[in-house]
Design a protein around this motif. Structure first.
Motif, short mmCIF file in Angstrom:
data_model
loop_
_atom_site.label_atom_id
_atom_site.label_comp_id
_atom_site.label_asym_id
_atom_site.label_seq_id
_atom_site.Cartn_x
_atom_site.Cartn_y
_atom_site.Cartn_z
N GLU A 265 0.59 -1.19 0.09
CA GLU A 265 0.09 0.07 0.21
C GLU A 265 0.82 1.26 0.00
OE1 GLU A 265 -2.53 -0.15 3.42
OE2 GLU A 265 -3.55 -2.03 2.75
N GLU A 266 1.85 1.20 0.91
CA GLU A 266 2.86 2.41 1.03
C GLU A 266 3.46 2.53 -0.21
OE1 GLU A 266 4.14 2.90 5.15
OE2 GLU A 266 2.05 2.66 5.67
N GLN A 269 1.59 4.15 -2.72
CA GLN A 269 1.24 5.48 -2.48
C GLN A 269 2.62 6.47 -2.61
OE1 GLN A 269 -1.21 7.07 -0.50
NE2 GLN A 269 -0.54 8.44 1.22
N LEU A 274 -2.83 5.73 -7.00
CA LEU A 274 -3.76 5.71 -6.23
C LEU A 274 -4.49 4.01 -6.21
CD1 LEU A 274 -6.75 8.24 -6.15
CD2 LEU A 274 -6.90 5.88 -5.79
N ALA A 319 -8.44 10.28 3.27
CA ALA A 319 -6.95 10.29 3.23
C ALA A 319 -6.22 11.55 2.58
CB ALA A 319 -6.82 8.98 2.13
N GLN A 324 -2.73 9.26 5.71
CA GLN A 324 -2.95 7.70 5.60
C GLN A 324 -3.29 7.56 4.25
OE1 GLN A 324 -6.29 6.67 8.11
NE2 GLN A 324 -7.80 7.99 7.32
N THR A 325 -3.08 6.39 3.76
CA THR A 325 -3.38 5.99 2.58
C THR A 325 -5.24 5.66 2.47
OG1 THR A 325 -3.16 3.29 3.05
CG2 THR A 325 -1.31 4.50 2.20
N GLN A 328 -5.94 2.54 4.45
CA GLN A 328 -6.17 2.66 5.93
C GLN A 328 -7.17 3.34 6.44
OE1 GLN A 328 -2.29 4.83 6.19
NE2 GLN A 328 -1.21 2.96 6.89
#
Ligand code: NAI
Ligand code: K
Length: 346
Positions: A265-266, A269, A274, A319, A324-325, A328
């Motif tokens: 996820e990060e 990001q 996206l 977000a 945060q993503t 998240q």
């Protein structure tokens, strides 16, 4: 022969082996705080039992997130049948599987998934009422509902990124021209997007590109020069090795468990990509079939699926400040719903 597996993190995991029909299946109930566990049956030629177990554990957890994110009164469960659906599937095997499902007494409700069809649900349904998505007396295949949900999710993300023209004129890469991918292509073409499509099955590819002559076909979608990547085949396509090759600005598709793990996820990001969480975008199918066991009417089903769009917008806004993503933000909502339900039940 029935074996209960003990795994932490899941409520119940049970395996069956039936010599007579060759059935080998695992049902996993991940979490039932919001309601009975619902999730499809995957029929897949796993090389080893351990691989099937890992898959069913991950998929059932994903169903918990999906149902909670969609606001459904259902828990998360999933099943796998170990075997090749083209050669090992028989009415006898499916009936034996139906009896296995029936033994859960409604705590697990099954449906179609990769390798199983609405017609298979009819056969399973001859042994148990705890099956949704049948042709006979059910709401049938969920491919269109899932595609519609993915489409509204993608459109919401596109409007967020590119403004009101959304997907119009954008190039979207669809990976997988199956039950979901084929319907998604139609919705995208109607919305004025430019579609490039891949499927490892040349027949499936031909069917869809034949119906939509304006679409391009390719061997691989992931690293194409596209605006949106829509994984609609198998999960796990996004991992530390593949993410650097993604050129799309948005990833939004139907496949379950698109990320190898949450660290991705990060990574997405930081790469400026996206990612709309799979379990948010692909809830259309479960919203449809769950209406068979809840009190949702047909119009409410369409409404509920359409609401995935505003839900994605809300998540992106939550977000938005970068603290945060989107994933998240989605997970926070789900965990809140689950803990509230636990509070009610105890
Ligand atoms: P499907 O089996 O009808 O279609 C999948 C297609 O992907 C097939 O045509 C297959 O040849 C192709 N494919 C497989 N591996 C590929 C690869 N490496 N590259 C390109 N193409 C490949 O499955 P369906 O129902 O369309 O589902 C697609 C995905 O969406 C699956 O991951 C499924 O778990 C997920 N999903 C489906 C829902 C539904 O309502 N059908 C609901 C939620 C998730
Ligand atoms: K499903």
């Amino acid at each position: 022969e029935i074996i209960d597996e003990h795994t932490s993190g899941h409520e119940r995991v049970r395996m069956v082996r039936d010599k007579e029909t060759g059935l080998k299946a695992i049902v996993a109930i991940h979490n039932s705080s919001l309601g009975p566990a619902l999730g499809g049956t995957r029929f897949f030629p796993y090389q080893r039992e351990a691989e099937a177990l890992t898959d069913v554990l991950r998929l059932s957890e994903g169903m918990t997130l999906k149902a909670a994110a969609a606001g459904l009164p259902l828990g998360g469960g999933k099943a796998v049948i170990i075997g090749d659906p083209h050669t090992d599937k028989s009415p006898e095997l499916l009936r034996a599987y139906g009896q296995f499902v029936h033994a859960f007494g409604g705590d697990y409700i099954t449906a179609g998934d990769v390798g199983t069809t609405a017609a298979d649900m009819d056969v399973i349904g001859s042994q148990t009422p705890w099956v949704v998505g049948r042709n006979a007396g059910g709401s049938g295949d969920s491919g269109y509902s899932t595609a519609f949900g993915v489409f509204v999710a993608m459109q919401a993300a596109a409007v967020y990124v590119w403004g009101s023209q959304g997907l119009a004129g954008r190039r979207v890469g669809v990976e997988g021209a199956g039950k979901v991918g084929s319907q998604l292509v139609r919705l995208l073409v109607d919305a004025g997007a430019d579609v490039v499509l891949a499927d490892r099955d040349p027949m499936a590819l031909q069917r869809v590109s034949g119906t939509h002559p304006g679409t391009d076909v390719t061997d691989r979608v992931l690293d194409q020069d596209i605006d949106v990547y829509a994984p609609c085949a198998m999960g796990g396509t996004l991992n530390p090795k593949t993410i650097p090759a993604v050129r799309a600005r948005i990833v939004c598709g139907a496949a379950n468990n698109q990320l190898l793990d949450t660290d991705c996820e990060e990574q997405l990001q930081s790469a400026g990509i996206l990612w709309v969480p799979d379990y948010v975008a692909n809830a259309g199918g479960v919203i449809q079939v769950s209406s068979e066991v809840t009190d949702l009417g047909t119009e409410e089903v369409t409404d509920r699926i359409a609401k995935i769009g505003p839900a994605v917008t809300g998540m992106l806004e939550a977000a938005g400040d970068g603290s945060q993503t989107p994933a998240q933000a989605a997970r926070e909502l789900v965990l809140r719903r689950l803990s509230e339900a636990k509070g009610h039940n105890s």
